[in-house]
Structure formats: structure tokens, C-alpha cells
Design a protein around this motif. Structure first.
Motif, PDB file in Angstrom:
ATOM      1  N   ALA A 103       3.343   1.953  -2.134  1.00 46.19           N
ATOM      2  CA  ALA A 103       3.511   2.249  -3.340  1.00 46.19           C
ATOM      3  C   ALA A 103       2.802   3.632  -3.823  1.00 46.19           C
ATOM      4  O   ALA A 103       1.331   3.601  -3.577  1.00 46.19           O
ATOM      5  CB  ALA A 103       3.147   1.094  -4.348  1.00 46.19           C
ATOM      6  N   GLY A 104       3.537   4.552  -4.204  1.00 43.36           N
ATOM      7  CA  GLY A 104       2.788   5.755  -4.684  1.00 43.36           C
ATOM      8  C   GLY A 104       2.889   6.956  -3.558  1.00 43.36           C
ATOM      9  O   GLY A 104       2.840   8.005  -3.910  1.00 43.36           O
ATOM     10  N   HIS A 105       3.560   6.582  -2.671  1.00 41.16           N
ATOM     11  CA  HIS A 105       3.464   7.540  -1.402  1.00 41.16           C
ATOM     12  C   HIS A 105       5.070   7.783  -1.464  1.00 41.16           C
ATOM     13  O   HIS A 105       5.914   7.003  -1.547  1.00 41.16           O
ATOM     14  CB  HIS A 105       3.259   6.913   0.071  1.00 41.16           C
ATOM     15  N   ARG A 106       5.419   9.066  -0.986  1.00 40.12           N
ATOM     16  CA  ARG A 106       6.768   9.586  -1.137  1.00 40.12           C
ATOM     17  C   ARG A 106       7.414   9.219   0.128  1.00 40.12           C
ATOM     18  O   ARG A 106       7.040   9.566   1.219  1.00 40.12           O
ATOM     19  CB  ARG A 106       6.979  10.953  -1.390  1.00 40.12           C
ATOM     20  N   THR A 117       8.615   4.370  -3.692  1.00 40.83           N
ATOM     21  CA  THR A 117       9.298   5.508  -4.087  1.00 40.83           C
ATOM     22  C   THR A 117      10.027   6.251  -2.824  1.00 40.83           C
ATOM     23  O   THR A 117       9.422   6.491  -2.107  1.00 40.83           O
ATOM     24  CB  THR A 117       8.246   6.633  -4.560  1.00 40.83           C
ATOM     25  N   GLN A 134       0.833  -1.354   0.101  1.00 33.96           N
ATOM     26  CA  GLN A 134       0.103   0.194  -0.028  1.00 33.96           C
ATOM     27  C   GLN A 134       0.878   1.129   0.027  1.00 33.96           C
ATOM     28  O   GLN A 134       0.522   2.158  -0.305  1.00 33.96           O
ATOM     29  CB  GLN A 134      -0.805   0.082   1.289  1.00 33.96           C
TER      30      GLN A 134
END
Length: 310
Positions: A186-189, A215, A184
Motif C-alpha cells: 500500500a502506497g507503492h506505485r 495503488t 506493505q
């Protein structure tokens, strides 16, 4: 200056006779006479007056005696500083707030009689070279990085799997979660400015990114943990990975959240490295202590890179 001649001089001065000094030193009386004569030639003075009763110090001999004793004391301290078991156990823990530092604090509490020198070495190559040269006795590292196998004379044992948690500020979208599946994220910095290319922790996070599509940003200067916490607390779009065993304190107003990561939980593997021929007795004590405190490794539901020694 030859220390044997100095030692012979002190023995003769304290005994008052060359014969008694010879017996104490387990040499012949002739050897004592030759050593004293050699020392007198080196100093350019007479140290003893020979009398029917034995040997009496001259004025120069009396002046030299306290310095001769100090020379012998300094020599003994020099030898003791490197004699096995007499010098401190030197261990590299990478960083003062790291989990290995906590392990060493626990070891010190359990064995306060053992003198320690704790050091911080940056990269694995430096640490391994220091272990091989005898500069340090042991190092905590993640081993073994791809393409960098340990030398044959270096031993290692896994001592700690360190679970990572997600650290967020109060306004982050995941701040209220009880836990978060790794996929989950994935896509968070995820901001980690302490990642340095070529290090074992860079290799660890490279594999984590590749396997789970994360990321992770290492941009910007690394101003230390305080600046990292300030930024994460104030920036809703940023989070960072933080071990639950990392000892950090932040202002209550930061509102930071530690969130367990699951399915799987990424764990950072710590191994103890040492030279197989290192005879320091405290090293064996440290290894035995770590064996009693270590939990199981590669537990179900956890993740480590494939290059980690099992």
C-alpha cells in the motif's frame, strides 16, 4: 454438381460395367443408369459407350475421370476437416507468454500425437461465444466475473492458481527484500498498463485494490512486456505484478528483481471452459492431463476474489 452421380461415374468407369458398379454402391443397376444419364445431361456430353461387354469411357469420359476423382478427394478432405477427432483441437490461451500457454506446451509434450490449434482471444465474452459456436473447443479464463455468470451449457474446471510476484528495478526501495507482505505494498506505485476495463483481469485487480488498498496504475499505452520491463528497470518509483510462471527474458543490465508476495499471496485463478456437448476426443484427454498437473486450489495463505468459482 451432385457428388453421388460423380461417385457413381467413377465406380462405373473403374468397374467397366454398370452392374458391378451397382453392386459396389449397394444400389440397383437402374439407379446407376439414371445417375449416369443425369450427369451426362448436366455436362452436355456422353460419358460412356454401351457395348455387349459393358460400358467403355468415351473421349469426354476419359477427360472427365481424373477431375471426378479429384472432386471426391476434395469432398473427403472437406468432411475430414470438421469430423470429430480428425481436426485439430482448438484452444484459446489468451496470450503467448501466459501460464495457460505453458500448460498447453506441457500438454503437447505429453501428447505429441494430438494436433493443436492454439489461438489468442481477448475478452471472456468473445471466448465464451466461440466455445458455444464450436469455433474453439476450450478456453482458459478466470471465472466467473461479477454479473457475468457462465451460460448453462458451458462447463468449467479450475486448473491453475498462478501466484503473483512483485517485479522491481534495482533502485526500488523493496528491491533487496526476500519477500514482501501484501499489505506493505500500500502506497507503492504498481504500474500495469495491460489492464483493460471490462476484462476478467481488470475485475481481479479491482478487487485486489479494494481489499488491500493498493495503488495500481494502468495509465499510458501498452507497448508490450519489453517496454514494461524497460520502464520498471529505469524507474525506482515503479513496480509491477508478474507471475512467476510468465516466461520473460530481459537484459542482464536491467537488474530486475522478482520478489514473492506473502500474507496472503495473490493468485490468479485459471479455469478451463468448454461446451458440455463437445465430442472432440482430444478435449477429454486435455482435461485428464490438466487434472494430473493441477496443484491444490485456494491454499492457505493465498487470496482470490470472492467471485471466483471454487
Amino acid at each position: 454438381m451432385d457428388l453421388d452421380t460423380v461417385r457413381t461415374f467413377v465406380a462405373a468407369a473403374e468397374a467397366g460395367q454398370f452392374q458391378e458398379a451397382a453392386a459396389e454402391l449397394a444400389v440397383t443397376q437402374q439407379a446407376v443408369s439414371k445417375r449416369i444419364a443425369a450427369l451426362e445431361r448436366d455436362l452436355g456430353v456422353r460419358l460412356f459407350n454401351r457395348t455387349p461387354r459393358g460400358a467403355e469411357l468415351t473421349i469426354d469420359g476419359q477427360a472427365f475421370l481424373p477431375h471426378a476423382r479429384e472432386l471426391l478427394r476434395v469432398a473427403e478432405r472437406a468432411v475430414s476437416s470438421v469430423r470429430t477427432g480428425r481436426r485439430p483441437l482448438r484452444v484459446d490461451v489468451l496470450a503467448s507468454r501466459s501460464a495457460p500457454s505453458g500448460l498447453m506446451r506441457g500438454f503437447h509434450r505429453a501428447h505429441p500425437e494430438i494436433e493443436l490449434d492454439v489461438v489468442w482471444l481477448f475478452d471472456v465474452e468473445t471466448a465464451v461465444a466461440a466455445v458455444r459456436s464450436g469455433e474453439i473447443d476450450a478456453s482458459f479464463r478466470a471465472v466467473a466475473m461479477p454479473g457475468r455468470p457462465l451460460p448453462e451449457d458451458i462447463e468449467s474446471v479450475r486448473v491453475l492458481d498462478e501466484p503473483l510476484q512483485l517485479l522491481t528495478g534495482p533502485a526500488h526501495v523493496l528491491a533487496g527484500a526476500r519477500s514482501v507482505p501484501l499489505a506493505q505494498l500500500a502506497g507503492h506505485r504498481i504500474w500495469m498498463p495491460g489492464i483493460v476495463p471490462g476484462t476478467e483481469w481488470a475485475a481481479y485487480y479491482d478487487d485486489l485494490v479494494a481489499e488491500f488498498g493498493l495503488t495500481i496504475e494502468a495509465t499510458g499505452p501498452n507497448f508490450g512486456s519489453d517496454a514494461l520491463l524497460d520502464t520498471v528497470a529505469d524507474t525506482p518509483a515503479l513496480a509491477t505484478f508478474m507471475s512467476e510462471q510468465t516466461r520473460l527474458v530481459w537484459p542482464a543490465g536491467h537488474g530486475l528483481r522478482r520478489i514473492p508476495v506473502t500474507d496472503p499471496t495473490p493468485v490468479y485463478p485459471h479455469s478451463l471452459l468448454w461446451h458440455r456437448d463437445n465430442p472432440h476426443p482430444a478435449l477429454a484427454t486435455l482435461r485428464a492431463h490438466l487434472a494430473t498437473t493441477a496443484d491444490g486450489h485456494d491454499a492457505a495463505g493465498t487470496w482470490t476474489p470472492g467471485w471466483v468459482i471454487r
